[in-house]
Design a protein around this motif. Structure first.
Motif, PDB file in Angstrom:
ATOM      1  N   SER A 119       0.764  -1.010   0.072  1.00 50.45           N
ATOM      2  CA  SER A 119      -0.124  -0.110   0.044  1.00 50.45           C
ATOM      3  C   SER A 119       0.822   1.295  -0.015  1.00 50.45           C
ATOM      4  CB  SER A 119      -0.768   0.057   1.067  1.00 50.45           C
ATOM      5  OG  SER A 119      -1.488   1.271   1.468  1.00 50.45           O
ATOM      6  N   ASN A 164      -4.269   1.350   0.423  1.00 45.80           N
ATOM      7  CA  ASN A 164      -5.426   0.516   1.180  1.00 45.80           C
ATOM      8  C   ASN A 164      -6.006   1.189   2.366  1.00 45.80           C
ATOM      9  OD1 ASN A 164      -4.312  -1.080  -0.880  1.00 45.80           O
ATOM     10  ND2 ASN A 164      -3.333  -2.436   0.799  1.00 45.80           N
ATOM     11  N   THR A 188      -9.572   2.395   2.429  1.00 37.23           N
ATOM     12  CA  THR A 188     -10.094   3.136   1.337  1.00 37.23           C
ATOM     13  C   THR A 188     -11.137   2.113   0.463  1.00 37.23           C
ATOM     14  OG1 THR A 188      -8.165   2.267   0.006  1.00 37.23           O
ATOM     15  CG2 THR A 188      -8.128   4.503   1.001  1.00 37.23           C
ATOM     16  N   ASP A 189     -11.220   1.035   1.005  1.00 35.40           N
ATOM     17  CA  ASP A 189     -12.361   0.021  -0.116  1.00 35.40           C
ATOM     18  C   ASP A 189     -13.436  -0.127   0.880  1.00 35.40           C
ATOM     19  OD1 ASP A 189     -11.384  -1.609   2.168  1.00 35.40           O
ATOM     20  OD2 ASP A 189     -10.875  -3.252   0.794  1.00 35.40           O
ATOM     21  N   LYS A 194     -15.220   7.133  -1.239  1.00 27.55           N
ATOM     22  CA  LYS A 194     -14.894   7.355  -2.600  1.00 27.55           C
ATOM     23  C   LYS A 194     -13.683   7.930  -2.826  1.00 27.55           C
ATOM     24  CE  LYS A 194     -18.238   9.308  -5.423  1.00 27.55           C
ATOM     25  NZ  LYS A 194     -19.378   9.554  -5.902  1.00 27.55           N
TER      26      LYS A 194
END
Ligand SMILES: Cc1cc2nc3c(=O)[nH]c(=O)nc-3n(C[C@H](O)[C@H](O)[C@H](O)COP(=O)(O)OP(=O)(O)OC[C@H]3O[C@@H](n4cnc5c(N)ncnc54)[C@H](O)[C@@H]3O)c2cc1C
Length: 379
Positions: A119, A164, A188-189, A194
């Motif tokens: 990451s 990540n 971030t997922d 967004k």
């Protein structure tokens, strides 16, 4: 007083300079045009052990010092400032707050992938209505059933498309009418998170600058970084280290511009002589060389103080302010020395000028640095 680099610092300098010249510099003009992120370069930097350079070995880092970090940032920025800012933000904004304030579990989980390059590191402080006044944060994190529910937005965030997770500030409450700002690590997922990569920038075109939108993003309360309500303080400490990175970037960009200008002045002939034989051009080059020398010494001193565990906020602010302003002046003069050719992309000096401008803005503008220095000298 010893101005020599240690054998480890010299070895890191040789390694990164060779890498920057062979792998980073050749594609810099093209990446500036196409805005293509230097993914391959970062894969290789990971293989070289540079992505966790100043972090402890138990998390996959190299356990090197801040002077080494400054050297690597300078050399990368000399070849390509987009690569330089990506690296500097990865280490000093992405990895550093987790290393400084994270629990053992958070370091294992979030610092290790930063060190290995799985990451990239990123940091979410700036918002549309909270820039220089970072305390004006409007993003909120409401605690409910063991989770934080985050709503709000961030702007101008470096590296987030390739991260990540990242640490960001949010308001977690209010005490005596004062906002309680807390740092939280956010994947971030996560649903509702967004990352928008849509900016049209003046320079640093191959770097990733994003907007973040958080719409009811839920993270467990264990993702709190450091202590509740101390997010603002933590980010100020993080920015002190980051300013050494920006200072080092500025030295790299200025050095690149100066070397180009010197070489051009030696080769280009007008009125039957090389430009470098005209005193007006010599004085420009002499001033450029002197300013770079001073800026580099300031950056190394701030880094050295940090490595000694001594106070370094004032020196970090001073080196960032001075180095970024001279980078802009040196790049401007490098374009001038190139005349009309300097205005053309293939001579690269115009890119240095566009890239250098951000250094007077990011991680605290020049005005903010002067405010910080004024406070630290007792005004
Ligand atoms: C390419 C890029 C990458 C960035 N990366 C990140 C990142 O990774 N993470 C992150 O959190 N942020 C990031 N930033 C944001 C950056 O730190 C901010 O842009 C910067 O702090 C300035 O904030 P602002 O843009 O809102 O300007 P403003 O704060 O609105 O300032 C506008 C002007 O007013 C001046 N000013 C403001 N207040 C005062 C005052 N009190 N006295 C005198 N003058 C004042 C400023 O110096 C400036 O000249 C990035 C920005 C850019 C452009």
């Amino acid at each position: 007083m010893n101005f020599d680099l240690t054998s480890e610092q010299s070895m890191i300098k040789r390694t990164i300079r060779e890498f920057a010249e062979e792998e980073v510099a050749p594609g810099a003009i093209e990446r500036d045009k196409t805005k293509q992120f230097p993914t391959e370069i970062f894969k290789k930097l990971g293989e070289l052990g540079m992505l966790g350079l100043p972090f402890p070995e138990e998390y996959g880092g190299a356990g090197a010092d801040t002077v080494s970090f400054a050297i690597v940032t300078e050399e990368l920025s000399k070849a390509c400032a987009s690569t330089g800012i990506t690296y500097s933000a990865h280490i000093s904004l992405g990895g550093a707050p987790i290393n400084l304030f994270g629990t053992e579990e958070q370091k294992q989980r979030y610092l290790t992938p930063i060190c290995t390059g799985e990451s990239l590191g990123a940091f979410g402080l700036t918002e549309p209505n909270a820039g220089s006044d970072a305390g004006g944060t409007q993003t909120t994190a409401k605690e409910e059933n063991g989770e934080y529910i985050i709503n709000g937005s961030k702007c101008f965030i470096t590296n987030a498309s390739y991260a990540n997770h990242l640490a960001m500030t949010a308001i977690t409450g209010e005490q005596n009418g004062i906002k309680e700002i807390t740092a939280i690590i956010v994947p971030t997922d996560a649903p509702g998170f967004k990352v928008i990569d849509n900016y049209e920038k003046m320079g640093l075109n191959a770097s990733n600058t994003t907007e973040l939108v958080m719409d009811n993003v839920r993270v467990p309360v264990e993702n709190l970084l450091g202590k509740k309500g101390e997010g603002f303080k933590q980010f100020l400490i993080t920015l002190d280290g980051g300013r050494i990175g920006i200072g080092a970037m500025a030295v790299g960009v200025a050095q690149a511009a100066y070397e180009r200008a010197l070489q051009y002045a030696q080769e280009r002939k007008q009125f039957g002589k090389s430009l470098s034989k005209f005193q007006a051009i010599q004085f420009k080059l002499a001033d450029m060389a002197m300013k770079i020398e001073l800026a580099r010494n300031m950056v190394y001193k701030a880094a050295w103080l940090k490595d000694q565990g001594r106070p370094f906020s004032k020196e970090a602010s001073m080196c960032k302010l001075y180095a970024s302003e001279i980078a802009m002046q040196v790049a401007d003069q490098a374009v001038q020395i190139h005349g009309g050719y300097g205005y053309m992309r293939e001579y690269e000096v115009e890119r240095y000028m566009r890239d250098a401008k951000l250094l007077e803005i990011g991680e605290g503008t020049s005005e903010v640095q002067r405010m910080v220095i004024a406070r630290l000298i007792g005004c």
